[in-house]
Motif scaffolding. Structure first.
Motif, short mmCIF file in Angstrom:
data_model
loop_
_atom_site.label_atom_id
_atom_site.label_comp_id
_atom_site.label_asym_id
_atom_site.label_seq_id
_atom_site.Cartn_x
_atom_site.Cartn_y
_atom_site.Cartn_z
N VAL A 80 0.86 -1.19 0.00
CA VAL A 80 0.00 0.00 0.00
C VAL A 80 0.89 1.23 0.00
O VAL A 80 1.71 1.42 0.90
N ARG A 81 0.71 2.06 -1.03
CA ARG A 81 1.48 3.29 -1.18
C ARG A 81 0.51 4.44 -1.46
O ARG A 81 -0.29 4.35 -2.39
N ASN A 82 0.57 5.47 -0.65
CA ASN A 82 -0.24 6.66 -0.88
C ASN A 82 0.36 7.82 -0.09
O ASN A 82 1.34 7.63 0.62
N ALA A 83 -0.24 8.99 -0.21
CA ALA A 83 0.29 10.19 0.47
C ALA A 83 0.16 10.10 1.98
O ALA A 83 0.89 10.76 2.70
N GLY A 84 -0.75 9.26 2.47
CA GLY A 84 -0.89 9.08 3.91
C GLY A 84 -1.66 10.20 4.58
O GLY A 84 -2.20 11.09 3.93
N TRP A 85 -1.74 10.11 5.88
CA TRP A 85 -2.42 11.12 6.70
C TRP A 85 -1.35 12.06 7.25
O TRP A 85 -0.17 11.73 7.28
N CYS A 86 -1.77 13.22 7.70
CA CYS A 86 -0.77 14.15 8.21
C CYS A 86 -1.23 14.81 9.50
O CYS A 86 -2.42 14.91 9.78
N TRP A 87 -0.24 15.23 10.28
CA TRP A 87 -0.48 15.97 11.51
C TRP A 87 -0.62 17.43 11.15
O TRP A 87 0.15 17.95 10.35
N GLU A 88 -1.59 18.10 11.75
CA GLU A 88 -1.69 19.53 11.51
C GLU A 88 -1.85 20.26 12.84
O GLU A 88 -2.44 19.74 13.79
N SER A 89 -1.32 21.46 12.87
CA SER A 89 -1.39 22.28 14.09
C SER A 89 -2.81 22.75 14.35
O SER A 89 -3.55 23.03 13.41
N VAL A 90 -3.16 22.83 15.61
CA VAL A 90 -4.45 23.35 16.04
C VAL A 90 -4.15 24.40 17.11
O VAL A 90 -3.44 24.13 18.07
N ALA A 95 -12.09 27.19 17.28
CA ALA A 95 -13.53 26.94 17.17
C ALA A 95 -13.79 25.60 16.51
O ALA A 95 -13.12 25.22 15.53
N GLY A 96 -14.75 24.85 17.06
CA GLY A 96 -15.14 23.57 16.46
C GLY A 96 -14.24 22.40 16.81
O GLY A 96 -14.49 21.28 16.35
N MET A 97 -13.20 22.64 17.58
CA MET A 97 -12.29 21.55 17.97
C MET A 97 -12.64 21.09 19.37
O MET A 97 -12.88 21.91 20.26
N PRO A 98 -12.62 19.77 19.60
CA PRO A 98 -12.81 19.28 20.98
C PRO A 98 -11.69 19.84 21.87
O PRO A 98 -10.56 20.05 21.42
N ALA A 99 -12.00 20.07 23.13
CA ALA A 99 -11.03 20.66 24.06
C ALA A 99 -9.74 19.86 24.14
O ALA A 99 -8.65 20.43 24.16
N GLY A 100 -9.83 18.52 24.16
CA GLY A 100 -8.63 17.68 24.24
C GLY A 100 -7.70 17.87 23.07
O GLY A 100 -6.48 17.85 23.21
N VAL A 101 -8.25 18.06 21.88
CA VAL A 101 -7.43 18.28 20.68
C VAL A 101 -6.82 19.66 20.73
O VAL A 101 -5.63 19.84 20.44
N SER A 102 -7.61 20.64 21.12
CA SER A 102 -7.12 22.01 21.20
C SER A 102 -5.98 22.15 22.21
O SER A 102 -4.99 22.81 21.96
N ILE A 103 -6.10 21.48 23.35
CA ILE A 103 -5.07 21.56 24.40
C ILE A 103 -3.74 20.97 23.94
O ILE A 103 -2.69 21.51 24.19
N ARG A 104 -3.79 19.83 23.23
CA ARG A 104 -2.52 19.21 22.82
C ARG A 104 -1.87 19.91 21.64
O ARG A 104 -0.69 19.76 21.39
N GLY A 105 -2.67 20.66 20.85
CA GLY A 105 -2.09 21.48 19.80
C GLY A 105 -1.95 20.83 18.44
O GLY A 105 -1.37 21.42 17.53
N TYR A 106 -2.47 19.63 18.24
CA TYR A 106 -2.37 18.97 16.94
C TYR A 106 -3.52 17.99 16.76
O TYR A 106 -4.16 17.55 17.70
N ALA A 107 -3.78 17.70 15.48
CA ALA A 107 -4.80 16.72 15.12
C ALA A 107 -4.30 15.92 13.93
O ALA A 107 -3.46 16.39 13.15
N LEU A 108 -4.78 14.70 13.78
CA LEU A 108 -4.43 13.86 12.64
C LEU A 108 -5.49 14.06 11.57
O LEU A 108 -6.67 13.81 11.80
N ARG A 109 -5.07 14.54 10.40
CA ARG A 109 -6.01 14.74 9.29
C ARG A 109 -6.05 13.46 8.47
O ARG A 109 -5.06 13.07 7.85
N LYS A 110 -7.19 12.78 8.48
CA LYS A 110 -7.37 11.50 7.80
C LYS A 110 -8.03 11.69 6.45
O LYS A 110 -9.19 11.39 6.26
#
Length: 135
Positions: A80-90, A95-110
């Motif tokens: 399996v070869r593809n561009a994959g998922w990436c981490w992005e800053s939060v 707005a619209g982000m769960p508190a746990g994601v906002s506190i840690r400062g990043y989310a996985l973009r799937k």
């Protein structure tokens, strides 16, 4: 390592194994029967949920397999070869982000990757670039 909120973090490769995949180290060893025939690059993301066996897999990108109860999957001869998922800053308090994601400062973009969800009971094989065959 990536940096989020000014902190260096080594987050790759993200691998998520659900309790339905394996609860113990012994179960994990049985599920990854391919040993050295299972290769996951540092730029990859792997998500496994359910009765899945990794016999041979060469992953450079993102792969998610979800097997509902009654479904059994073996991954054999898959490359399996593809561009994959990436981490992005939060930003904190975004707005619209769960508190746990906002506190840690990043989310996985799937976005993209190979996502397989099998719900019909039976035995399946995943091979090639993520081709599913019912056995």
């Amino acid at each position: 390592p990536s940096s989020f909120l000014g902190l260096p973090l080594g987050l790759s490769p993200p691998i998520s194994l659900s309790p339905r995949f394996a609860l113990t180290t012994d179960e994990l060893m049985r599920r990854v029967s391919g040993g050295a025939a299972v290769r996951i690059s540092a730029a990859s993301a792997l998500e496994l949920d359910g009765d899945i066996e990794l016999s041979s897999l060469d992953l450079d990108g993102a792969l998610s397999i979800r097997a509902s109860p009654g479904v059994s999957v073996v991954v054999r001869g898959a490359t399996v070869r593809n561009a994959g998922w990436c981490w992005e800053s939060v930003e904190p308090g975004a707005a619209g982000m769960p508190a746990g994601v906002s506190i840690r400062g990043y989310a996985l973009r799937k976005e993209g990757g190979v996502q397989i969800e099998l719900q019909e009971p039976g035995r399946y094989e995943v091979s090639g670039g993520g081709v599913v065959t019912r056995l």
